[in-house]
Every structure is written in structure tokens, then in C-alpha cells.
Write an enzyme that holds these catalytic residues in place. Structure first.
Site, PDB file in Angstrom:
ATOM      1  CG  ASP A 372      85.379 112.263  29.754  1.00 39.41           C
ATOM      2  OD1 ASP A 372      84.165 112.301  29.454  1.00 39.41           O
ATOM      3  OD2 ASP A 372      85.880 112.938  30.656  1.00 39.41           O
ATOM      4  CG  ASP A 392      78.390 105.657  29.051  1.00 41.71           C
ATOM      5  OD1 ASP A 392      78.569 105.913  30.254  1.00 41.71           O
ATOM      6  OD2 ASP A 392      77.296 105.813  28.478  1.00 41.71           O
ATOM      7  CG  MET A 393      80.836 106.816  33.889  1.00 44.12           C
ATOM      8  SD  MET A 393      81.443 108.131  34.972  1.00 44.12           S
ATOM      9  CE  MET A 393      80.074 109.292  34.898  1.00 44.12           C
ATOM     10  CE  LYS A 406      89.972 117.662  40.373  1.00 44.10           C
ATOM     11  NZ  LYS A 406      88.783 118.289  39.735  1.00 44.10           N
ATOM     12  CG  HIS A 410      80.147 116.219  42.957  1.00 44.34           C
ATOM     13  ND1 HIS A 410      80.638 117.424  43.408  1.00 44.34           N
ATOM     14  CD2 HIS A 410      80.511 116.149  41.643  1.00 44.34           C
ATOM     15  CE1 HIS A 410      81.265 118.052  42.430  1.00 44.34           C
ATOM     16  NE2 HIS A 410      81.196 117.306  41.350  1.00 44.34           N
TER      17      HIS A 410
END
Length: 505
Positions: A372, A392-393, A406, A410
């Protein structure tokens, strides 16, 4: 008519007089009169039709025009009449029907025998014949209607559907009152007060446990009325008292105990979120991608505010922990097999690690890592078997046997989701080596088909507009997986409105 009387004869019971509008030579009226001989029957039709009417029956024939007026009767019957006419003509006929009959409580009604597109059996042949009838009626500019079209006509003609429409409008208009009543219950800790008294309490008992000015006790009773009709609490008379007894329901039990949903509910009902939707109409008039609804209302994106506002950041993190603690127990119980065989798992944007910690209790042999942003990881707990990495994804994801997402995708639009998923694919081994991505999110249309389920999915979809996010249907998910280079996926709808999705490289 023989079938109609046999299958639904009760619609004619209790009628004292019936007028068959545009009833021709009276075949329908005569058929009904055999089953219900005590009813006074009249057929209304044009002069040239009535001129050919049979004599010697117990049916009275009147020449007239249904567009002008309809003689008074307890009930009006229309068999295959309205499909001959367009919307405005039908409304005119129905208004004349309404004038002809007494109020509903005096037995007044209109009985229509016609096609309702979509009603009845769902097999192909049934739907095909309804569609053919619809085209058949084009020969005279007629139309077969679906339920919505019928409802609109009834409403315009002044039947109770008009009040039903107003009721539905009012229910939607004041829907926010239910949300604010729930927020007040959280603020006052009403559920905790009721639980303190063993799960059921009177108003005096509740007042004894909450912070409330005495002058507001009558208002509390009114608040509890809303909370009971909406199913948050139950209510019944208290034994030996004039007071009502308010009880916890399955819904309000989610607001008490160690694994409650208070934090995620409080987050969703916080002013930061609620106030944002006052800008929804304005947002629709602006071009994507910026600003999102949240930025439009607060001047900066949600994630930026969380970086420098410690209180808001805590609201978000506490909300996510609350939801995760609740849903992960169910996920592991219902579909724990998705985590079996994994040797290492990275929880992307996993916050304070609630999900990873929950999974680790069921599968302690797995190596867990949470990825995260810096300001989130800075608050991560210590002394757990979960490793925390700041990153950072959108840049890269550390390698692992499986990636867990999870309620992450969205939050983002299509292109950003594809970018995240591509990084996930780079982080995992091939499918035959056990590599996969595990997603926990909503798949619109998956799961139960009841109205409440579909409504909540639709509400979540609009809810995600706050940050330009989206809840996708299966086709939208499939397109993202394909663009990101994945070859297969499996949707497991076991989490209420949410699903688990396994995605394979």
C-alpha cells in the site's frame, strides 16, 4: 371465456352489475352470466353492431361510443379492446371507465383481458407469440403493451396507479431519511443500548444508556418508528407495560459485537461522502475523467485528502478494516479453497492488513505481504505474521504465488484496472505453477436475482461514481482480464452482492 372463468372466476365475484364495453354481440357477457347469473349485464357498442344483437338473453344492449361516455356499472369489462388503440385513445377510454364505476371500496373496478408483453411463461414460444401479436396489431396502428406501458395508461387515466406512482416517488425522495435515521442510531449508539438490556429494550431503557436531552424523547420514538419500519430494529408490546419493546434484528446485530459493521457504515454515511452526491447532477454535465464527484464537492480527490487529513484517513481505514473483518470470515468459510495450495500471497492496496491477517489464521503456512502507499503502511500494526511494503500498484507489484485484490478495482476506470491487472500478471507465475489473481468485488448481475440484491448492486455502482469508479458486469470484467493478458477466470457469487473471482494467466 370458459378458461378465464375457470382459472380466474374470482375477478367477477361480488360484482352486481357489469358493462362489457365494445362487447359486440355479447358472447363474453353471456358466458359470464352463466357462471354468475345474479349480475346485471350490459353490452355497449356502436349502432350497427347493436342492431345485430341477439334477443331473448339476460344481457341488455346499449348503442353508444366508448369515447363519449360509458353507462354506470359496478364493473367495466374490456376484452381485447385497448390493444386496438394508441396510448392517448386508451387513456380516454379508461377515463370514461373510471367515471362509470364506483370507488374501489364500493367494489368498483375495470376488468381487462389483453396481452401484457413479458407476463406469463418465459419460454421462447410464449415470448414469440406475444411479439407476433404486437406486430399483428400494427395493421390498425394498435399495440400490445408491457407492464410499464399499461401502468402509465392507468396512472394517466386517474386510477390508483397514480397514487402508487406518487408513493414510489415519495419513497425515493425521502429515502435519504432512512440513511440519516441509521446515522443517528449509530451516533446515539442505540443498538448498543438495546444489546445492554439483553437485545430488547423500551424507550426509557434506551434513554438510560444514550446521550439524549429529555425534551427529545418524543422525537426518539418517532426515530424508532422509522428504524423499525425499515427493518433495522424490531418492535412489539412490552409485557405489563404501555411501552413498546424494541429488539435487535439480524440487521442491527451487525452494529454490535466485536466484528460489527459500524465503521464501514459510519464511513458511508459521513458528511464527506453524503455531501458529495449533492453534486451528482452537476457532475453528469462535465467531461470525464476529472473532476470526480468527490473532488467537485471537496476540491481534491478522496485519496489526496486521506494523505493529509488524519481524521478522514482513519475513517477510511477503520471502515475498510470493519468490512474486511466481516466479509473475510464468510469468504474463507464459503470458498476457502481459493486460497488452498498458495505458498505466498500479496494483498494489493491491502491497507492495515485485515484481510491478510484473516487469511493467515486459516492458512498459516502461507507467506503474506501487504502492498500500500507510504502513509497507509506507516500505520500498519506490528507483531503479526504479515509483511508490509510501501509501494504503488500502478508502478509494480512484488512477486508472489497469488495476488489478492479486495474492493480495489471498482475504485478505478477501465484503463487503470487493466494497468493494475497487467502488473498483477507480471507478479505471479504461470497457471500450471499455481499463479492466479483473487479478486473480491461486485459482478453486476451475479448472485441472487431478487429485487433487493439487484438494487444494492445498482446503488453500489452509482456509489462508486464518487471517485469515477465502476461496478462491472461479467462482460466488463472479461474485457479487462483479456486486455491485461489473462486467459481464463471463474466467478464465485458467494458473498451476497459481491463475488470472488479467480483470474488465471
Amino acid at each position: 371465456m370458459d378458461i378465464a372463468i375457470k382459472e380466474s372466476g374470482e375477478v367477477f365475484q361480488g360484482i352486481t352489475s357489469l358493462i362489457d364495453v365494445a362487447g359486440g354481440l355479447g358472447a363474453a357477457a353471456q358466458a359470464i352470466s352463466k357462471a354468475f347469473p345474479h349480475v346485471e349485464y350490459t353490452v355497449l357498442d356502436l349502432d350497427h353492431v347493436i342492431a345485430k344483437a341477439p334477443t331473448g338473453t339476460n344481457v341488455k344492449y346499449i348503442a353508444g361510443d366508448m369515447f363519449e361516455s360509458i353507462p354506470p356499472a359496478n364493473a367495466v369489462f374490456l376484452k381485447w379492446i385497448l390493444h386496438d388503440w394508441g396510448h392517448d385513445d386508451c387513456v380516454k377510454i379508461l377515463r370514461n371507465c373510471k367515471k362509470a364505476i364506483p370507488p374501489r371500496d364500493a367494489g368498483g373496478k375495470v376488468i381487462i383481458m389483453d396481452i401484457v408483453i413479458g407476463a406469463g411463461q418465459s419460454n421462447v414460444k410464449h415470448r414469440e407469440v406475444q411479439a407476433l401479436f404486437d406486430v399483428y396489431m400494427m395493421i390498425i396502428n394498435g399495440i400490445e403493451r408491457d407492464e410499464l406501458e399499461w401502468k402509465m395508461m392507468f396512472s394517466e387515466a386517474g386510477f390508483t396507479a397514480l397514487l402508487d406512482a406518487q408513493l414510489n416517488l415519495l419513497d425515493n425522495t425521502f429515502g435519504y431519511i432512512k440513511s440519516m435515521a441509521l446515522k443517528a442510531a449509530l451516533d446515539l449508539r442505540i443498538a448498543d443500548a438495546i444489546e445492554h438490556h439483553g437485545g430488547a429494550a423500551t424507550i426509557p431503557q434506551i434513554v438510560d444508556r444514550v446521550t439524549l436531552h429529555p425534551c427529545k424523547i418524543p422525537s426518539l420514538r418517532r426515530l424508532m418508528c422509522v428504524l423499525t419500519v425499515s427493518g433495522v430494529f424490531g418492535v412489539q408490546p412490552a409485557d405489563g407495560s404501555s411501552e413498546l419493546l424494541y429488539a435487535l434484528t439480524p440487521t442491527s446485530r451487525l452494529l454490535v459485537g466485536p466484528r460489527n459493521l459500524v465503521s464501514i457504515t459510519a464511513m458511508s454515511l459521513s458528511p464527506h461522502f453524503v455531501a458529495s452526491y449533492l453534486e451528482l447532477g452537476t457532475w453528469f454535465q462535465q467531461e470525464l475523467p476529472e473532476p470526480c464527484i468527490f473532488k467537485l464537492a471537496h476540491g481534491e480527490p478522496l485519496w489526496k485528502l486521506a494523505e493529509h487529513d488524519a481524521t478522514f484517513d482513519a475513517l477510511i481505514n477503520d471502515g475498510m478494516v470493519s468490512d474486511t473483518s466481516f466479509i473475510m470470515d464468510i469468504a474463507i468459510k464459503e470458498s476457502g479453497e481459493v486460497f488452498q495450495g498458495i505458498t505466498s500471497l500479496i494483498d494489493v492496496a491491502g491497507g492495515l492488513g485485515a484481510a491478510a491477517q484473516a487469511i493467515s489464521k486459516a492458512f498459516p503456512h502461507v507467506e503474506y505481504t501487504v502492498l500500500d502507499l507510504d502513509h497507509v503502511i506507516a500505520k500498519a500494526p506490528t507483531g503479526t505474521n504479515v509483511k508490509y511494503i510501501a509501494g504503488d500498484m500502478f508502478e509494480s507489484i512484488p512477486p508472489a504465488n497469488a495476488v489478492f485484490l479486495k474492493w480495489i478495482l471498482h475504485d478505478w476506470g477501465h484503463d487503470d484496472c487493466v494497468k493494475i491487472l497487467r502488473n498483477c500478471k507480471k507478479a505471479i507465475p504461470p497457471r500450471d505453477a499455481g499463479g492466479k489473481v483473487i479478486i473480491m468485488d461486485i459482478v453486476i448481475g451475479a448472485g441472487q436475482s431478487n429485487v433487493k440484491h439487484r438494487e444494492v448492486q445498482a446503488l453500489f455502482d452509482v456509489y462508486m461514481m464518487i471517485i469515477n469508479g465502476i461496478e462491472g458486469d461479467e462482460l466488463e470484467w472479461k474485457m479487462m482480464f483479456s486486455e491485461a493478458g489473462f486467459t481464463d477466470y471463474k466467478i464465485i457469487p458467494v458473498l451476497g452482492v459481491r463475488s470472488i473471482i479467480e483470474v488465471y494467466p
